[in-house]
Design a protein around this motif. Structure first.
Motif, PDB file in Angstrom:
ATOM      1  N   GLY A 577      48.540  37.031  35.122  1.00 41.54           N
ATOM      2  CA  GLY A 577      49.379  36.008  34.525  1.00 41.54           C
ATOM      3  C   GLY A 577      49.371  36.139  33.015  1.00 41.54           C
ATOM      4  N   LEU A 578      50.309  35.486  32.391  1.00 38.53           N
ATOM      5  CA  LEU A 578      50.407  35.501  30.938  1.00 38.53           C
ATOM      6  C   LEU A 578      49.349  34.575  30.355  1.00 38.53           C
ATOM      7  CD1 LEU A 578      52.017  36.359  28.369  1.00 38.53           C
ATOM      8  CD2 LEU A 578      53.339  34.259  28.678  1.00 38.53           C
ATOM      9  N   MET A 579      48.594  35.085  29.414  1.00 34.12           N
ATOM     10  CA  MET A 579      47.572  34.270  28.759  1.00 34.12           C
ATOM     11  C   MET A 579      48.191  33.512  27.593  1.00 34.12           C
ATOM     12  SD  MET A 579      44.237  36.781  28.781  1.00 34.12           S
ATOM     13  CE  MET A 579      45.076  38.159  28.022  1.00 34.12           C
ATOM     14  N   ALA A 580      47.738  32.273  27.415  1.00 35.33           N
ATOM     15  CA  ALA A 580      48.217  31.475  26.285  1.00 35.33           C
ATOM     16  C   ALA A 580      47.783  32.140  24.984  1.00 35.33           C
ATOM     17  CB  ALA A 580      47.673  30.055  26.371  1.00 35.33           C
ATOM     18  N   PRO A 589      44.534  44.138  23.287  1.00 39.06           N
ATOM     19  CA  PRO A 589      45.486  45.185  23.681  1.00 39.06           C
ATOM     20  C   PRO A 589      46.474  44.745  24.747  1.00 39.06           C
ATOM     21  CG  PRO A 589      43.375  45.559  24.736  1.00 39.06           C
ATOM     22  CD  PRO A 589      43.189  44.381  23.843  1.00 39.06           C
ATOM     23  N   ASN A 590      46.329  43.520  25.288  1.00 39.59           N
ATOM     24  CA  ASN A 590      47.235  43.083  26.340  1.00 39.59           C
ATOM     25  C   ASN A 590      47.306  41.566  26.333  1.00 39.59           C
ATOM     26  OD1 ASN A 590      49.002  43.253  28.483  1.00 39.59           O
ATOM     27  ND2 ASN A 590      47.441  43.729  30.017  1.00 39.59           N
ATOM     28  N   GLN A 591      48.510  41.025  26.548  1.00 40.36           N
ATOM     29  CA  GLN A 591      48.673  39.577  26.610  1.00 40.36           C
ATOM     30  C   GLN A 591      48.607  39.060  28.041  1.00 40.36           C
ATOM     31  OE1 GLN A 591      52.535  38.335  25.274  1.00 40.36           O
ATOM     32  NE2 GLN A 591      53.647  39.850  26.515  1.00 40.36           N
ATOM     33  N   PHE A 592      48.393  39.964  29.014  1.00 43.51           N
ATOM     34  CA  PHE A 592      48.313  39.577  30.415  1.00 43.51           C
ATOM     35  C   PHE A 592      46.876  39.703  30.909  1.00 43.51           C
ATOM     36  CE2 PHE A 592      52.614  41.233  29.824  1.00 43.51           C
ATOM     37  CZ  PHE A 592      53.377  40.168  30.286  1.00 43.51           C
ATOM     38  N   SER A 593      46.469  38.753  31.747  1.00 39.77           N
ATOM     39  CA  SER A 593      45.205  38.890  32.465  1.00 39.77           C
ATOM     40  C   SER A 593      45.453  39.725  33.713  1.00 39.77           C
ATOM     41  CB  SER A 593      44.665  37.517  32.854  1.00 39.77           C
ATOM     42  OG  SER A 593      45.558  36.870  33.754  1.00 39.77           O
ATOM     43  N   PHE A 631      57.223  45.515  15.726  1.00 34.38           N
ATOM     44  CA  PHE A 631      58.244  46.466  15.287  1.00 34.38           C
ATOM     45  C   PHE A 631      59.276  46.732  16.376  1.00 34.38           C
ATOM     46  CE2 PHE A 631      54.444  47.596  12.772  1.00 34.38           C
ATOM     47  CZ  PHE A 631      54.962  47.366  11.497  1.00 34.38           C
ATOM     48  N   THR A 632      58.892  46.468  17.645  1.00 32.79           N
ATOM     49  CA  THR A 632      59.822  46.594  18.773  1.00 32.79           C
ATOM     50  C   THR A 632      59.717  45.328  19.618  1.00 32.79           C
ATOM     51  OG1 THR A 632      58.141  47.718  20.102  1.00 32.79           O
ATOM     52  CG2 THR A 632      59.645  49.105  18.839  1.00 32.79           C
ATOM     53  N   PRO A 633      60.765  44.981  20.379  1.00 30.82           N
ATOM     54  CA  PRO A 633      60.727  43.747  21.178  1.00 30.82           C
ATOM     55  C   PRO A 633      59.682  43.813  22.282  1.00 30.82           C
ATOM     56  CG  PRO A 633      62.974  44.552  20.900  1.00 30.82           C
ATOM     57  CD  PRO A 633      62.081  45.645  20.433  1.00 30.82           C
ATOM     58  N   GLN A 634      59.207  42.628  22.683  1.00 34.59           N
ATOM     59  CA  GLN A 634      58.332  42.496  23.844  1.00 34.59           C
ATOM     60  C   GLN A 634      59.224  42.469  25.087  1.00 34.59           C
ATOM     61  OE1 GLN A 634      54.679  41.961  23.768  1.00 34.59           O
ATOM     62  NE2 GLN A 634      55.127  42.937  21.814  1.00 34.59           N
ATOM     63  N   ARG A 635      59.151  43.531  25.930  1.00 33.31           N
ATOM     64  CA  ARG A 635      60.089  43.671  27.045  1.00 33.31           C
ATOM     65  C   ARG A 635      59.442  43.485  28.424  1.00 33.31           C
ATOM     66  NH1 ARG A 635      62.937  49.286  26.346  1.00 33.31           N
ATOM     67  NH2 ARG A 635      64.057  48.476  28.181  1.00 33.31           N
ATOM     68  N   VAL A 636      58.130  43.633  28.518  1.00 31.71           N
ATOM     69  CA  VAL A 636      57.479  43.499  29.825  1.00 31.71           C
ATOM     70  C   VAL A 636      57.503  42.047  30.261  1.00 31.71           C
ATOM     71  CG1 VAL A 636      55.346  43.816  31.122  1.00 31.71           C
ATOM     72  CG2 VAL A 636      56.016  45.490  29.384  1.00 31.71           C
ATOM     73  N   GLN A 637      57.916  41.846  31.510  1.00 24.75           N
ATOM     74  CA  GLN A 637      58.158  40.486  31.984  1.00 24.75           C
ATOM     75  C   GLN A 637      57.269  40.151  33.182  1.00 24.75           C
ATOM     76  OE1 GLN A 637      62.403  40.049  32.768  1.00 24.75           O
ATOM     77  NE2 GLN A 637      62.782  41.845  31.484  1.00 24.75           N
ATOM     78  N   THR A 638      57.076  38.867  33.374  1.00 22.08           N
ATOM     79  CA  THR A 638      56.618  38.329  34.654  1.00 22.08           C
ATOM     80  C   THR A 638      57.800  37.603  35.260  1.00 22.08           C
ATOM     81  OG1 THR A 638      55.686  36.468  33.412  1.00 22.08           O
ATOM     82  CG2 THR A 638      54.164  38.196  34.107  1.00 22.08           C
ATOM     83  N   PRO A 639      57.742  37.201  36.532  1.00 20.17           N
ATOM     84  CA  PRO A 639      58.957  36.843  37.282  1.00 20.17           C
ATOM     85  C   PRO A 639      59.764  35.673  36.780  1.00 20.17           C
ATOM     86  CG  PRO A 639      57.142  37.281  38.750  1.00 20.17           C
ATOM     87  CD  PRO A 639      56.578  37.239  37.382  1.00 20.17           C
ATOM     88  N   CYS A 640      59.420  35.031  35.668  1.00 20.09           N
ATOM     89  CA  CYS A 640      60.205  33.871  35.254  1.00 20.09           C
ATOM     90  C   CYS A 640      61.651  34.242  34.969  1.00 20.09           C
ATOM     91  CB  CYS A 640      59.582  33.220  34.017  1.00 20.09           C
ATOM     92  SG  CYS A 640      59.423  34.317  32.606  1.00 20.09           S
ATOM     93  N   THR A 641      61.920  35.435  34.392  1.00 16.59           N
ATOM     94  CA  THR A 641      63.298  35.829  34.111  1.00 16.59           C
ATOM     95  C   THR A 641      64.045  36.174  35.384  1.00 16.59           C
ATOM     96  OG1 THR A 641      62.520  38.072  33.753  1.00 16.59           O
ATOM     97  CG2 THR A 641      62.764  36.676  31.829  1.00 16.59           C
ATOM     98  N   LEU A 642      63.297  36.547  36.426  1.00 19.41           N
ATOM     99  CA  LEU A 642      63.944  36.881  37.686  1.00 19.41           C
ATOM    100  C   LEU A 642      64.433  35.647  38.416  1.00 19.41           C
ATOM    101  CD1 LEU A 642      61.405  39.588  38.909  1.00 19.41           C
ATOM    102  CD2 LEU A 642      63.482  39.893  37.551  1.00 19.41           C
ATOM    103  N   THR A 643      63.961  34.461  37.977  1.00 14.26           N
ATOM    104  CA  THR A 643      64.380  33.212  38.617  1.00 14.26           C
ATOM    105  C   THR A 643      65.117  32.320  37.622  1.00 14.26           C
ATOM    106  OG1 THR A 643      62.226  32.247  38.099  1.00 14.26           O
ATOM    107  CG2 THR A 643      62.486  33.263  40.255  1.00 14.26           C
ATOM    108  N   ASN A 644      65.740  32.950  36.617  1.00 15.06           N
ATOM    109  CA  ASN A 644      66.539  32.235  35.624  1.00 15.06           C
ATOM    110  C   ASN A 644      65.733  31.225  34.823  1.00 15.06           C
ATOM    111  OD1 ASN A 644      68.926  33.599  36.380  1.00 15.06           O
ATOM    112  ND2 ASN A 644      69.207  32.179  38.100  1.00 15.06           N
ATOM    113  N   THR A 645      64.434  31.477  34.685  1.00 14.07           N
ATOM    114  CA  THR A 645      63.609  30.603  33.866  1.00 14.07           C
ATOM    115  C   THR A 645      63.766  31.011  32.413  1.00 14.07           C
ATOM    116  OG1 THR A 645      62.046  30.424  35.669  1.00 14.07           O
ATOM    117  CG2 THR A 645      61.267  29.768  33.486  1.00 14.07           C
TER     118      THR A 645
END
Length: 824
Positions: A577-580, A589-593, A631-645
């Motif tokens: 999951g995404l960490m606060a 090195p990573n924003q995900f647990s 310098f580049t966008p954050q593109r890696v997603q968790t499923p919130c965008t897949l459900t129109n969140t």
């Protein structure tokens, strides 16, 4: 029996006793011989206290303190320079002093006027005395004062034998224990030998001499210094002269050694369980294992039996706790769609913790906790901490390690104990799970390492499978007295083996429409390099502030991270999951647990820290400010965008962003003296121009044992709370206690506590009332569909403690230490 290979220092910590052991507990004497083998610090007559340092989350309980007693509590004739070793009596000479001596036959001596005799730890004073040098019999009369290593005695008349360490005291007998504050009066006192005494028609208390708030009145009291206990027969316990307990036989401690007996009773009332009464009984079975059995009674639910067993062997330590209610009598008239009817059911909760050393470098660690049903903690909990527990965690692991490596194999599982949630909220079972990590130094500056994990995930009605995650790396640590440079190159490879039927599932469970599953292959994988450069400088200078001299440091730091983008939408979300966002993520090195998502990055973190150190090297002030530039966008997603969140960190999901920078992070911590400390953290988002996080904590010491805490916690969209707690000393004997937590988002009080404590020479009384929400969700808008705002419950707790009869900190003390920062 104590194992021969187990040293006394490995004994379990003491449990303190109420000192009321009924005649039905005669078997408690079986552990008497063991308690003497392991000595613990004795209670002192004056008492000393250590102030809990500011900022400490949970302070240890204070020991018995008799500083509030009258200073003449040790009687007027105590000799502090007398030997404390009674073993010297057999070889020591008896020295006699007197104003007048008559000896008709050089065997019998008649002494008068300031008579004084000393042998080893024994000292006797009297107006008149007769002494037989052959038999060592003596007869002392008139203001007789006697002192030995364990006690003081005064009487009108004492007869005895010096060699046998025996004696009989009559007439206005008073006595005082020297290993505790115990004292009393008697019609007759007998010294049976060097360690055992008997008092007839006697009293016992730890209160001031002549001012007994409470006391034991008994036909006979026997004391034994070898076992550290007293035994009273035909005994009545009184308070302010009013009897409130009678036992034909009872035992009480003479020191702080562990002993079998009853612990302090506990009274409470809660809305879900009614009135509660419990009285634990402690079994001192051996220095390295013991047990506590606690009968409980709930007026609404019935009788419960709980217990705890602790053990400590050369290779194994652990404890087992259980609560068992055979039949729940409660008829809940307010059942909701998420609660269950438990009337007539068995209810239980158990926890087993064990650590076993198998061979050098390897151990087996077990932590199992299970409840009978989802409602158990809500029904039997008495505080917000217990009520708000949503998951019970269990694990078993075999762990090993060496100089450059560590490994583990085992598994994890969870149980849902939140009655407002379905069991689908339980995380995946990770069984089996294996890890292997190593870090091997080579050359002068370099390390080669590997972090790896292999897991099998299972969960009902969800996609299941196994995952292998491996990250080999090479790093270096170049540094000097004022600089450091730490490059690191890693390569992360993650592969999956999904079970059959994976095409039928999406991220949230089974779906009924074909073609909606993101899982397109049974063995997806991901691989990518991770490059980071961490570098910083450290400057120092001398400065002054508020009239004091300090050393100030200035520590600029740059952290560059590069991770190429990989599309990971076809990978399952097993434990990720995404960490606060917080301050430590500036250099993460990573924003995900978990390993199911690895963020892409082309980031540069810039941060600066300054510190003020006093002449003793203590950090009095520290401040940090920093931000990540993307310098580049954050593109890696968790499923919130897949459900129109929408793009948000609030709901625990991550969507693609084109932000140029992270939140600004600012921190300040200060403790300019030993009376107060303050800390704050602030996160401001320059893209939304909103505050994402803000915290402020202040702690102020009030006198010697008072404390005042204030805290404010804000996380955008999740929580906004104020918390105030205090222990306010009205006098050296009276304290007011209070705690209040208010949720601004809910517009309601989350928890409130108010109480009063009294501590005198020999007694402590605590009365505490608590009001707390049940089933707290954090924000009203986050309640599940169909759920109303959580209700509240009230608990009233009362605790009465008799000093010297034990310092067991019951439920009231543990609740206060957990709820009030710095409570002692």
């Amino acid at each position: 029996m104590k194992p021969k290979s187990l040293s006394p220092s490995r004994s379990l910590p003491p449990r303190r006793l109420l000192a009321i052991a009924a005649a039905t507990a005669l078997f408690s004497s079986q552990g008497a011989h063991a308690s003497q083998q392991t000595k613990h610090p004795k209670a002192t007559l004056t008492g000393t206290e250590v102030v809990c340092p500011l900022g400490t989350f949970i302070c240890p309980p204070r020991p018995d303190n008799f500083a509030l007693c009258r200073p003449n509590g040790m009687l007027e004739f105590y000799d502090p320079f007398l030997s404390k070793d009674s073993a010297l009596r057999a070889t020591a000479n008896t020295n006699v002093w007197a104003d007048h001596v008559e000896s008709p036959d050089q065997v019998i001596y008649h002494l008068s006027g300031h008579v004084k005799t000393i042998r080893a730890d024994q000292e006797l004073h009297a107006d008149f005395a007769d002494y037989n040098s052959d038999t060592t019999d003596y007869d002392a009369r008139g203001k007789v004062h006697y002192q030995e290593a364990s006690q003081l005695v005064s009487a009108d008349h004492i007869t005895g034998n010096t060699d046998n360490s025996t004696g009989v005291a009559t007439g206005n007998v008073r006595y005082q224990m020297l290993d505790s504050h115990g004292n009393g009066t008697a019609v007759r006192g007998e010294m049976l030998d060097a360690d055992r005494n008997r008092y007839t028609k006697t009293t016992y208390s730890t209160c001031d001499i002549g001012r007994h708030i409470w006391e034991i009145r008994a036909k006979q009291i026997d004391t034994d210094q070898t076992t550290g206990r007293g035994i009273a027969r035909d005994a009545t316990m009184t308070m302010y002269g009013v009897p409130f307990f009678y036992f034909p036989w009872m035992t009480f401690p003479l020191n702080n050694d562990r002993q079998s007996g009853f612990l302090f009773p506990y009274f409470e009332h809660t809305g879900n369980a009614g009135y509660q009464f419990r009285i634990p009984y402690y079994f001192n079975l051996a220095p390295n294992y013991d047990a506590t059995l606690t009968p409980r009674y709930y007026s609404l639910r019935g009788a419960m039996l709980s217990g705890e067993v602790r053990y400590m062997f050369p290779r194994t330590t652990g404890e087992f706790q259980i609560e068992f209610l055979p039949h729940d009598n409660y008829n809940d008239q307010k059942l909701t769609s998420t609660s269950i009817d438990t009337q007539g059911q068995q209810r239980y909760l158990y926890r087993f913790v064990n650590s076993t050393s198998l061979w050098p470098g390897w151990s087996l660690n077990t932590n199992i906790m299970r409840a009978s049903d989802q409602n158990y903690l809500r029904d039997f909990g008495n505080d917000l901490f217990t009520i708000s527990t949503a998951l019970l965690y269990s694990s078993v692991y075999l762990n090993g390690g060496g100089n450059w490596w560590n490994a583990s194999i085992g598994g994890d599982m969870w149980q849902n104990v939140d009655p407002s949630e379905a069991n689908s909220v339980e995380p995946y079972k990770r069984l089996p799970r294996a890890t292997f990590n190593m870090d091997i130094p080579f050359a002068r500056w370099y390390d080669f390492g590997l972090n790896s994990e292999a897991v099998k995930f299972s969960k009902f009605n969800q996609v299941e499978g196994a995952r292998l995650d491996m990250t080999p790396y090479v790093d270096a640590d170049f540094q000097g007295s004022a600089w450091f440079f730490r490059p690191k190159l890693a390569y992360r490879y993650t592969s999956y083996s999904l079970d059959s039927g994976y095409q039928r599932y999406n991220y949230y469970g089974q779906v009924g429409t074909a073609g909606t599953s993101p899982f397109t292959e049974s063995n997806p994988s991901r691989s990518l390099p991770i490059v980071s450069l961490d570098q910083g400088l450290i400057f120092e200078r001398s400065t002054s502030m508020f009239g004091s001299n300090y050393t100030q440091t200035l520590e600029p730091r740059l952290y560059y991270l590069y991770v190429p983008y990989r599309n990971q939408n076809n990978l399952p979300l097993f434990d990720t999951g995404l960490m606060a966002f917080d301050d430590w993520m500036l250099f993460a090195p990573n924003q995900f647990s978990g390993a199911d998502r690895q963020m892409n990055a082309n980031n540069l973190t810039a941060a600066v820290t300054t510190r003020f150190l006093d002449d003793g090297g203590v950090e009095r002030v520290s401040a940090t400010f920093g931000q990540i530039h993307y310098f580049t966008p954050q593109r890696v997603q968790t499923p919130c965008t897949l459900t129109n969140t929408t793009t948000s960190n609030v709901n625990g999901c991550a969507a693609a962003t084109n932000w140029s920078g992270s939140d600004y992070v600012a921190e300040l911590n200060t403790q300019l003296n030993d009376q107060w400390t303050a800390s704050t953290e602030y996160l401001w988002n320059p893209n939304t121009r909103l505050t994402d996080l803000g915290t402020f904590t202040l702690q102020r010491r009030l006198g010697f044992d008072g404390i005042l805490n204030f805290s404010y916690r804000f996380r955008r969209g999740l929580v906004e709370q104020y918390d105030v707690s205090a222990v306010y000393p009205l006098s050296e004997r009276w304290r007011l206690i209070g705690e209040w937590t208010y949720s601004e988002l809910d517009k309601r009080t989350v928890e409130a506590l108010a109480g009063v404590q009294y501590e005198g020479c020999c007694v402590k009384v605590s009365v505490v009332a608590r009001r707390y929400v049940t089933g707290y969700y954090g924000v009203v808008t986050a309640l599940p569909p169909g759920q109303t705002a959580p209700g509240s419950d009230t608990a009233v707790m009362f605790q009465l403690e008799f000093k010297g009869m034990g310092t067991f900190s019951g439920q009231t003390e543990s609740v206060l230490r957990r709820d009030i920062l710095g409570y002692q």
